[in-house]
Design a protein around this motif. Structure first.
Motif, PDB file in Angstrom:
ATOM      1  N   TYR A  11       2.600  63.392  31.750  1.00 68.24           N
ATOM      2  CA  TYR A  11       2.318  64.607  31.928  1.00 68.24           C
ATOM      3  C   TYR A  11       1.461  64.091  33.253  1.00 68.24           C
ATOM      4  O   TYR A  11       0.653  63.881  33.746  1.00 68.24           O
ATOM      5  N   GLU A  13       1.887  62.183  35.594  1.00 69.17           N
ATOM      6  CA  GLU A  13       1.454  60.289  35.593  1.00 69.17           C
ATOM      7  C   GLU A  13       2.013  59.531  36.928  1.00 69.17           C
ATOM      8  O   GLU A  13       1.871  58.438  36.277  1.00 69.17           O
ATOM      9  N   GLY A  73       3.251  70.275  25.927  1.00 69.31           N
ATOM     10  CA  GLY A  73       2.117  69.766  25.398  1.00 69.31           C
ATOM     11  C   GLY A  73       2.276  67.825  24.600  1.00 69.31           C
ATOM     12  O   GLY A  73       3.190  67.975  24.220  1.00 69.31           O
ATOM     13  N   ALA A  77       5.132  65.539  22.407  1.00 65.82           N
ATOM     14  CA  ALA A  77       6.569  65.211  23.482  1.00 65.82           C
ATOM     15  C   ALA A  77       5.381  63.384  22.621  1.00 65.82           C
ATOM     16  O   ALA A  77       7.365  62.957  22.883  1.00 65.82           O
ATOM     17  N   ASP A  94      -1.164  56.760  25.030  1.00 62.07           N
ATOM     18  CA  ASP A  94      -1.680  57.024  26.367  1.00 62.07           C
ATOM     19  C   ASP A  94      -0.916  56.458  27.909  1.00 62.07           C
ATOM     20  O   ASP A  94      -1.471  55.401  27.303  1.00 62.07           O
ATOM     21  N   ASP A  96      -2.525  56.178  30.717  1.00 64.09           N
ATOM     22  CA  ASP A  96      -3.561  56.195  31.178  1.00 64.09           C
ATOM     23  C   ASP A  96      -4.229  54.688  31.257  1.00 64.09           C
ATOM     24  O   ASP A  96      -5.368  54.307  32.034  1.00 64.09           O
ATOM     25  N   GLN A  98      -6.135  53.725  28.486  1.00 63.82           N
ATOM     26  CA  GLN A  98      -7.398  53.971  28.115  1.00 63.82           C
ATOM     27  C   GLN A  98      -7.137  53.751  26.995  1.00 63.82           C
ATOM     28  O   GLN A  98      -8.290  53.550  25.555  1.00 63.82           O
ATOM     29  N   ARG A 157      -7.979  57.703  17.343  1.00 61.53           N
ATOM     30  CA  ARG A 157      -7.219  57.982  18.977  1.00 61.53           C
ATOM     31  C   ARG A 157      -5.738  58.398  18.297  1.00 61.53           C
ATOM     32  O   ARG A 157      -5.691  58.047  16.682  1.00 61.53           O
ATOM     33  N   GLN A 205      -5.605  61.844  36.445  1.00 65.12           N
ATOM     34  CA  GLN A 205      -6.372  62.426  36.345  1.00 65.12           C
ATOM     35  C   GLN A 205      -6.384  63.055  34.926  1.00 65.12           C
ATOM     36  O   GLN A 205      -5.001  63.524  33.935  1.00 65.12           O
TER      37      GLN A 205
HETATM   38  N1  UDP Z   1      -0.308  64.769  28.290  1.00 63.71           N
HETATM   39  C1  UDP Z   1       1.266  65.497  28.042  1.00 63.71           C
HETATM   40  N2  UDP Z   1       0.990  66.922  27.632  1.00 63.71           N
HETATM   41  C2  UDP Z   1       0.006  67.853  28.257  1.00 63.71           C
HETATM   42  C3  UDP Z   1      -0.975  66.743  28.538  1.00 63.71           C
HETATM   43  C4  UDP Z   1      -1.549  65.248  28.376  1.00 63.71           C
HETATM   44  O1  UDP Z   1       2.473  64.665  27.702  1.00 63.71           O
HETATM   45  O2  UDP Z   1       0.418  68.303  27.867  1.00 63.71           O
HETATM   46  C5  UDP Z   1      -0.199  62.940  27.941  1.00 63.71           C
HETATM   47  C6  UDP Z   1      -0.959  61.942  29.318  1.00 63.71           C
HETATM   48  O3  UDP Z   1      -0.221  61.675  30.191  1.00 63.71           O
HETATM   49  C7  UDP Z   1      -1.502  61.332  28.836  1.00 63.71           C
HETATM   50  C8  UDP Z   1      -2.103  61.474  27.703  1.00 63.71           C
HETATM   51  O4  UDP Z   1      -1.140  62.470  26.909  1.00 63.71           O
HETATM   52  O5  UDP Z   1      -0.497  59.817  28.456  1.00 63.71           O
HETATM   53  C9  UDP Z   1      -3.079  61.677  26.988  1.00 63.71           C
HETATM   54  O6  UDP Z   1      -4.085  63.037  28.455  1.00 63.71           O
HETATM   55  P1  UDP Z   1      -5.105  62.185  28.613  1.00 63.71           P
HETATM   56  O7  UDP Z   1      -5.003  61.218  29.952  1.00 63.71           O
HETATM   57  O8  UDP Z   1      -4.908  63.224  29.749  1.00 63.71           O
HETATM   58  O9  UDP Z   1      -6.410  62.580  27.911  1.00 63.71           O
HETATM   59  P2  UDP Z   1      -7.792  62.241  27.819  1.00 63.71           P
HETATM   60  O10 UDP Z   1      -7.455  60.809  27.365  1.00 63.71           O
HETATM   61  O11 UDP Z   1      -8.247  62.589  28.598  1.00 63.71           O
HETATM   62  O12 UDP Z   1      -8.202  62.709  26.610  1.00 63.71           O
END
Ligand code: UDP
Ligand code: MG
Length: 311
Positions: A11, A13, A73, A77, A94, A96, A98, A157, A205
């Protein structure tokens, strides 16, 4: 040769996705005797995520993408990704970074050699996260452990690799209100947990804030525990009991001792407390009712707008 499907909910990204693709491909190439596909799910992004996906798909036929008609959400996904994956093993990641792709080879090794159906990951630290969020997250896991029969591992996770058999079980749970931490544990199977330290996102973000996480945790409780309903009934029962004794006490006091019944403030406090409790319990009931309401509508979990995946 086995195939791994890498399912990535995305989302907004556009920045992180190319880095993710590069790093993950590098790690996948290191694993012997394995084929892979990417299942990138664009969760209705408002930036260029979809065109980034289309570019990647053009240059690499292993890249499959699917784009939603709006933001549904992360849970939706992930479901869409699982449903459209074809691999023998499926890993949720994810976008990002992480979720360290360097763990992939170990995951494959454990599934192939040690008879695991699933290799999950948990963070042992929450470094880089606001302290108040960590505090409430810990409390949430403690509470869930008490009130839910489904085990929800602290710090787990969504990053995990599963066998096709387990993925099919997860897909078969087609509930509308999805809480994947609960669903993935509910289906069972033999799971190995790998631990790692929290890593900060590589670009872009976070999509979560405190309020969103708070609402999400309530969804989790409602989806995997009926304890709040029991608690509100028990509370109601206890208050009835107390009021009965109180009534008897005042009647006897008035009859035997002839005392006038005083205590206007007490009356107000009790009325307020009871009103509040009633609203609280109705609210709890409402939570379950609203979930049931949405569930009975049988709406689809997601709607596809664009994809290069053939069914
Ligand atoms: N994500 C998504 N839909 C949403 C919110 C987040 O597909 O409505 C995805 C986002 O692109 C990422 C993953 O879920 O790949 C985790 O999101 P984020 O890194 O923002 O969460 P955090 O790691 O901060 O908990
Ligand atoms: Mg993240």
């Amino acid at each position: 040769m086995k195939t791994i499907s890498v399912v990535v909910p995305c989302y907004n990204e556009e920045q992180a996705l190319p880095i993710f693709y590069r790093e993950t491909t590098k790690e996948l190439e290191k694993i012997d005797n394995i084929n892979w596909e990417f299942v990138l799910v664009d969760d209705g992004s408002s930036d260029k995520t979809l065109s980034v996906m289309q570019e990647l798909a053009k240059s690499d036929e292993k890249v499959k993408y699917l784009s939603f008609s709006r933001n549904f959400g992360k849970e939706s996904a992930m479901y869409a990704g699982l449903e459209n994956s074809k691999g023998d093993y499926v890993v949720l990641m994810d976008a990002d970074l992480q979720d360290p792709p360097s763990l992939l080879s170990k995951m494959v090794y454990e599934i192939e050699n040690n008879d695991y159906d699933c290799v999950g990951t948990r963070r042992v630290t929450r470094k880089g996260e606001p302290p108040i969020r960590s505090f409430f997250a810990r409390k949430f896991y403690k509470l869930m452990a008490k009130i839910s029969k489904t085990e929800i591992v602290d710090g787990a996770r969504d990053f995990r690799m599963m066998t096709r058999q387990m993925v099919d079980s997860v897909i078969s749970m087609c509930e509308y209100n999805r809480f994947s931490k609960g669903i993935l544990s509910w289906v069972g199977y033999k799971t190995l947990w790998l631990e790692y330290e929290n890593i900060e996102r590589c670009a872009g973000q976070t999509k979560w804030n405190f309020w969103k996480l708070f609402l999400y945790s309530i969804d989790g409780i409602v989806a995997f525990s009926t304890a709040p309903l029991v608690i509100s009934s028990v509370l109601g029962f206890i208050i009835c009991l107390i009021s009965f004794f109180l009534m008897a006490f005042y009647v006897i006091k008035a009859l035997v001792f002839g005392d006038p019944v005083a205590g206007f403030p007490t009356l107000i406090s009790i009325t307020l407390m009871l009103g509040g409790l009633q609203l609280l319990c109705t609210g709890i009931l409402g939570q379950y009712l609203s979930k049931t309401y949405l569930e009975t509508k049988k709406r689809p979990i997601y709607i596809t707008r664009k994809t290069n995946i053939e069914k």
